[in-house]
Design a protein around this motif. Sequence first.
Motif, PDB file in Angstrom:
ATOM      1  N   PHE A   1       0.834  -1.214   0.000  1.00  0.00           N
ATOM      2  CA  PHE A   1       0.000   0.000   0.000  1.00  0.00           C
ATOM      3  C   PHE A   1       0.863   1.257   0.000  1.00  0.00           C
ATOM      4  O   PHE A   1       0.501   2.256  -0.615  1.00  0.00           O
ATOM      5  CB  PHE A   1      -0.979  -0.021   1.169  1.00  0.00           C
ATOM      6  CG  PHE A   1      -2.182  -0.885   0.903  1.00  0.00           C
ATOM      7  CD1 PHE A   1      -3.248  -0.399   0.165  1.00  0.00           C
ATOM      8  CD2 PHE A   1      -2.228  -2.196   1.364  1.00  0.00           C
ATOM      9  CE1 PHE A   1      -4.351  -1.198  -0.108  1.00  0.00           C
ATOM     10  CE2 PHE A   1      -3.319  -3.003   1.096  1.00  0.00           C
ATOM     11  CZ  PHE A   1      -4.386  -2.500   0.356  1.00  0.00           C
ATOM     12  N   ASP A   2       1.997   1.198   0.652  1.00  0.00           N
ATOM     13  CA  ASP A   2       2.920   2.331   0.603  1.00  0.00           C
ATOM     14  C   ASP A   2       3.405   2.588  -0.816  1.00  0.00           C
ATOM     15  O   ASP A   2       3.707   3.728  -1.189  1.00  0.00           O
ATOM     16  CB  ASP A   2       4.122   2.094   1.515  1.00  0.00           C
ATOM     17  CG  ASP A   2       3.784   2.233   2.990  1.00  0.00           C
ATOM     18  OD1 ASP A   2       2.682   2.731   3.310  1.00  0.00           O
ATOM     19  OD2 ASP A   2       4.624   1.832   3.832  1.00  0.00           O
ATOM     20  N   ALA A   3       3.474   1.513  -1.615  1.00  0.00           N
ATOM     21  CA  ALA A   3       3.927   1.632  -3.000  1.00  0.00           C
ATOM     22  C   ALA A   3       2.843   2.198  -3.915  1.00  0.00           C
ATOM     23  O   ALA A   3       3.139   2.632  -5.026  1.00  0.00           O
ATOM     24  CB  ALA A   3       4.400   0.280  -3.523  1.00  0.00           C
ATOM     25  N   GLY A   4       1.570   2.157  -3.456  1.00  0.00           N
ATOM     26  CA  GLY A   4       0.517   2.790  -4.236  1.00  0.00           C
ATOM     27  C   GLY A   4      -0.543   1.893  -4.838  1.00  0.00           C
ATOM     28  O   GLY A   4      -1.287   2.326  -5.719  1.00  0.00           O
ATOM     29  N   VAL A   5      -0.675   0.645  -4.352  1.00  0.00           N
ATOM     30  CA  VAL A   5      -1.714  -0.233  -4.895  1.00  0.00           C
ATOM     31  C   VAL A   5      -3.086   0.174  -4.361  1.00  0.00           C
ATOM     32  O   VAL A   5      -3.198   0.804  -3.315  1.00  0.00           O
ATOM     33  CB  VAL A   5      -1.436  -1.716  -4.566  1.00  0.00           C
ATOM     34  CG1 VAL A   5      -0.079  -2.140  -5.115  1.00  0.00           C
ATOM     35  CG2 VAL A   5      -1.518  -1.982  -3.062  1.00  0.00           C
ATOM     36  N   VAL A   6      -4.154  -0.192  -5.094  1.00  0.00           N
ATOM     37  CA  VAL A   6      -5.513   0.140  -4.665  1.00  0.00           C
ATOM     38  C   VAL A   6      -6.117  -0.962  -3.801  1.00  0.00           C
ATOM     39  O   VAL A   6      -7.062  -0.734  -3.051  1.00  0.00           O
ATOM     40  CB  VAL A   6      -6.435   0.423  -5.866  1.00  0.00           C
ATOM     41  CG1 VAL A   6      -5.922   1.618  -6.659  1.00  0.00           C
ATOM     42  CG2 VAL A   6      -6.576  -0.796  -6.774  1.00  0.00           C
ATOM     43  N   ALA A   7      -5.584  -2.177  -3.935  1.00  0.00           N
ATOM     44  CA  ALA A   7      -6.065  -3.329  -3.173  1.00  0.00           C
ATOM     45  C   ALA A   7      -5.046  -4.445  -3.340  1.00  0.00           C
ATOM     46  O   ALA A   7      -4.102  -4.318  -4.141  1.00  0.00           O
ATOM     47  CB  ALA A   7      -7.441  -3.779  -3.661  1.00  0.00           C
ATOM     48  N   VAL A   8      -5.225  -5.512  -2.591  1.00  0.00           N
ATOM     49  CA  VAL A   8      -4.339  -6.664  -2.720  1.00  0.00           C
ATOM     50  C   VAL A   8      -5.162  -7.932  -2.886  1.00  0.00           C
ATOM     51  O   VAL A   8      -6.258  -8.060  -2.330  1.00  0.00           O
ATOM     52  CB  VAL A   8      -3.398  -6.815  -1.499  1.00  0.00           C
ATOM     53  CG1 VAL A   8      -2.401  -5.661  -1.447  1.00  0.00           C
ATOM     54  CG2 VAL A   8      -4.189  -6.908  -0.200  1.00  0.00           C
ATOM     55  N   GLY A   9      -4.624  -8.857  -3.664  1.00  0.00           N
ATOM     56  CA  GLY A   9      -5.229 -10.175  -3.780  1.00  0.00           C
ATOM     57  C   GLY A   9      -4.657 -11.068  -2.693  1.00  0.00           C
ATOM     58  O   GLY A   9      -3.434 -11.208  -2.580  1.00  0.00           O
ATOM     59  N   VAL A  10      -5.521 -11.651  -1.881  1.00  0.00           N
ATOM     60  CA  VAL A  10      -5.103 -12.464  -0.737  1.00  0.00           C
ATOM     61  C   VAL A  10      -5.461 -13.914  -1.014  1.00  0.00           C
ATOM     62  O   VAL A  10      -6.593 -14.213  -1.421  1.00  0.00           O
ATOM     63  CB  VAL A  10      -5.798 -11.988   0.553  1.00  0.00           C
ATOM     64  CG1 VAL A  10      -5.341 -12.822   1.736  1.00  0.00           C
ATOM     65  CG2 VAL A  10      -5.526 -10.510   0.791  1.00  0.00           C
ATOM     66  N   GLY A  11      -4.518 -14.817  -0.788  1.00  0.00           N
ATOM     67  CA  GLY A  11      -4.760 -16.217  -1.092  1.00  0.00           C
ATOM     68  C   GLY A  11      -4.589 -17.151   0.078  1.00  0.00           C
ATOM     69  O   GLY A  11      -5.325 -17.101   1.064  1.00  0.00           O
ATOM     70  N   SER A  12      -3.552 -17.998  -0.028  1.00  0.00           N
ATOM     71  CA  SER A  12      -3.419 -19.139   0.879  1.00  0.00           C
ATOM     72  C   SER A  12      -3.236 -18.771   2.344  1.00  0.00           C
ATOM     73  O   SER A  12      -3.556 -19.578   3.219  1.00  0.00           O
ATOM     74  CB  SER A  12      -2.256 -20.025   0.422  1.00  0.00           C
ATOM     75  OG  SER A  12      -1.050 -19.296   0.374  1.00  0.00           O
ATOM     76  N   SER A  13      -2.726 -17.581   2.636  1.00  0.00           N
ATOM     77  CA  SER A  13      -2.572 -17.209   4.048  1.00  0.00           C
ATOM     78  C   SER A  13      -3.905 -17.192   4.775  1.00  0.00           C
ATOM     79  O   SER A  13      -3.962 -17.378   5.997  1.00  0.00           O
ATOM     80  CB  SER A  13      -1.899 -15.839   4.179  1.00  0.00           C
ATOM     81  OG  SER A  13      -2.711 -14.810   3.657  1.00  0.00           O
ATOM     82  N   VAL A  14      -4.985 -17.001   4.009  1.00  0.00           N
ATOM     83  CA  VAL A  14      -6.342 -17.059   4.566  1.00  0.00           C
ATOM     84  C   VAL A  14      -7.025 -18.365   4.196  1.00  0.00           C
ATOM     85  O   VAL A  14      -7.551 -19.074   5.051  1.00  0.00           O
ATOM     86  CB  VAL A  14      -7.197 -15.864   4.092  1.00  0.00           C
ATOM     87  CG1 VAL A  14      -8.656 -16.030   4.540  1.00  0.00           C
ATOM     88  CG2 VAL A  14      -6.631 -14.557   4.619  1.00  0.00           C
ATOM     89  N   THR A  15      -7.019 -18.708   2.907  1.00  0.00           N
ATOM     90  CA  THR A  15      -7.849 -19.820   2.436  1.00  0.00           C
ATOM     91  C   THR A  15      -7.390 -21.185   2.945  1.00  0.00           C
ATOM     92  O   THR A  15      -8.194 -22.110   3.044  1.00  0.00           O
ATOM     93  CB  THR A  15      -7.897 -19.850   0.906  1.00  0.00           C
ATOM     94  OG1 THR A  15      -6.577 -20.050   0.367  1.00  0.00           O
ATOM     95  CG2 THR A  15      -8.479 -18.561   0.352  1.00  0.00           C
ATOM     96  N   LYS A  16      -6.111 -21.308   3.280  1.00  0.00           N
ATOM     97  CA  LYS A  16      -5.605 -22.602   3.752  1.00  0.00           C
ATOM     98  C   LYS A  16      -5.308 -22.600   5.247  1.00  0.00           C
ATOM     99  O   LYS A  16      -4.652 -23.516   5.753  1.00  0.00           O
ATOM    100  CB  LYS A  16      -4.372 -23.004   2.945  1.00  0.00           C
ATOM    101  CG  LYS A  16      -4.693 -23.235   1.468  1.00  0.00           C
ATOM    102  CD  LYS A  16      -3.481 -23.685   0.671  1.00  0.00           C
ATOM    103  CE  LYS A  16      -3.864 -23.903  -0.786  1.00  0.00           C
ATOM    104  NZ  LYS A  16      -2.692 -24.325  -1.605  1.00  0.00           N
ATOM    105  N   ALA A  17      -5.818 -21.604   5.937  1.00  0.00           N
ATOM    106  CA  ALA A  17      -5.537 -21.487   7.370  1.00  0.00           C
ATOM    107  C   ALA A  17      -6.109 -22.643   8.183  1.00  0.00           C
ATOM    108  O   ALA A  17      -5.597 -22.965   9.256  1.00  0.00           O
ATOM    109  CB  ALA A  17      -6.080 -20.163   7.901  1.00  0.00           C
ATOM    110  N   ALA A  18      -7.183 -23.280   7.676  1.00  0.00           N
ATOM    111  CA  ALA A  18      -7.819 -24.366   8.430  1.00  0.00           C
ATOM    112  C   ALA A  18      -7.232 -25.733   8.105  1.00  0.00           C
ATOM    113  O   ALA A  18      -7.636 -26.738   8.709  1.00  0.00           O
ATOM    114  CB  ALA A  18      -9.323 -24.384   8.152  1.00  0.00           C
ATOM    115  N   ARG A  19      -6.297 -25.782   7.178  1.00  0.00           N
ATOM    116  CA  ARG A  19      -5.774 -27.078   6.743  1.00  0.00           C
ATOM    117  C   ARG A  19      -5.177 -27.938   7.856  1.00  0.00           C
ATOM    118  O   ARG A  19      -5.346 -29.159   7.844  1.00  0.00           O
ATOM    119  CB  ARG A  19      -4.736 -26.865   5.630  1.00  0.00           C
ATOM    120  CG  ARG A  19      -5.339 -26.467   4.269  1.00  0.00           C
ATOM    121  CD  ARG A  19      -5.882 -27.659   3.544  1.00  0.00           C
ATOM    122  NE  ARG A  19      -6.505 -27.329   2.266  1.00  0.00           N
ATOM    123  CZ  ARG A  19      -5.878 -27.307   1.096  1.00  0.00           C
ATOM    124  NH1 ARG A  19      -4.583 -27.551   1.042  1.00  0.00           N
ATOM    125  NH2 ARG A  19      -6.540 -27.041  -0.010  1.00  0.00           N
TER     126      ARG A  19
END
Length: 215
Positions: free
Chosen positions: A173-191
């Motif tokens: 975000f400091d670099a200037g993105v409008v949003a981030v795509g979030v993946g396995s750090s959330v989706t595989k947390a229950a594995r």
Amino acid sequence: MVTKFKSLDAITGTGALLIVRLDSAEEALAVSEAAIEGGMRALEITLSVPGALDVISKLSTRYGKDGVVVGAGTVLDDHAAHACISAGAGLLVSPNLNPAMIATANRYQAVTVSGAFTPSEIVDTMQAGADIVKLFPAEFVGPEYVRTVTAPLPQAPLMPAGGVTPDNVKTWFDAGVVAVGVGSSVTKAARPDGDYRRVTAAAEAILRAIGEARG
């Protein structure tokens, strides 16, 4: 009905798009619901998920009225785009530029997040009418690449996808993105043990980190 403006706000307002790429429809549905409980408001169910269209339909029916935008990922052409929109998708994501996919999405007022990597690809993607440019693959370049690209292209609405975690999200975000795509750090947390409360907690953690990153 969730309008395009509300769908865009679900992404830029929270700063996150959850990328759900899992091995079964059951896991994708359970993870999505747990992540929504944790505050996620924009989700991408990739078409590699078995029964992806059914998952999209169920989620959009259950949560669409609550301001959650449910989308489809890896949408490579206009035929897939129409099928996803018919299933209830309000958001279409692709790893590459396909103008016909974007045109179909715009016709039905679905948000598009279209993949690009080089400056030429980024400009072509914006010119084709994409709402957000998905910087993909992002983990090989990092936030400094965003700074370099947005120096001559400050209007580019970039969203990195790949390798985003609570620990590094501030640098993006400091670099200037409008949003981030979030993946396995959330989706595989229950594995580890099948406890989907871990997914809810992981969603809360990344959204909290985004909030702090934005000040």
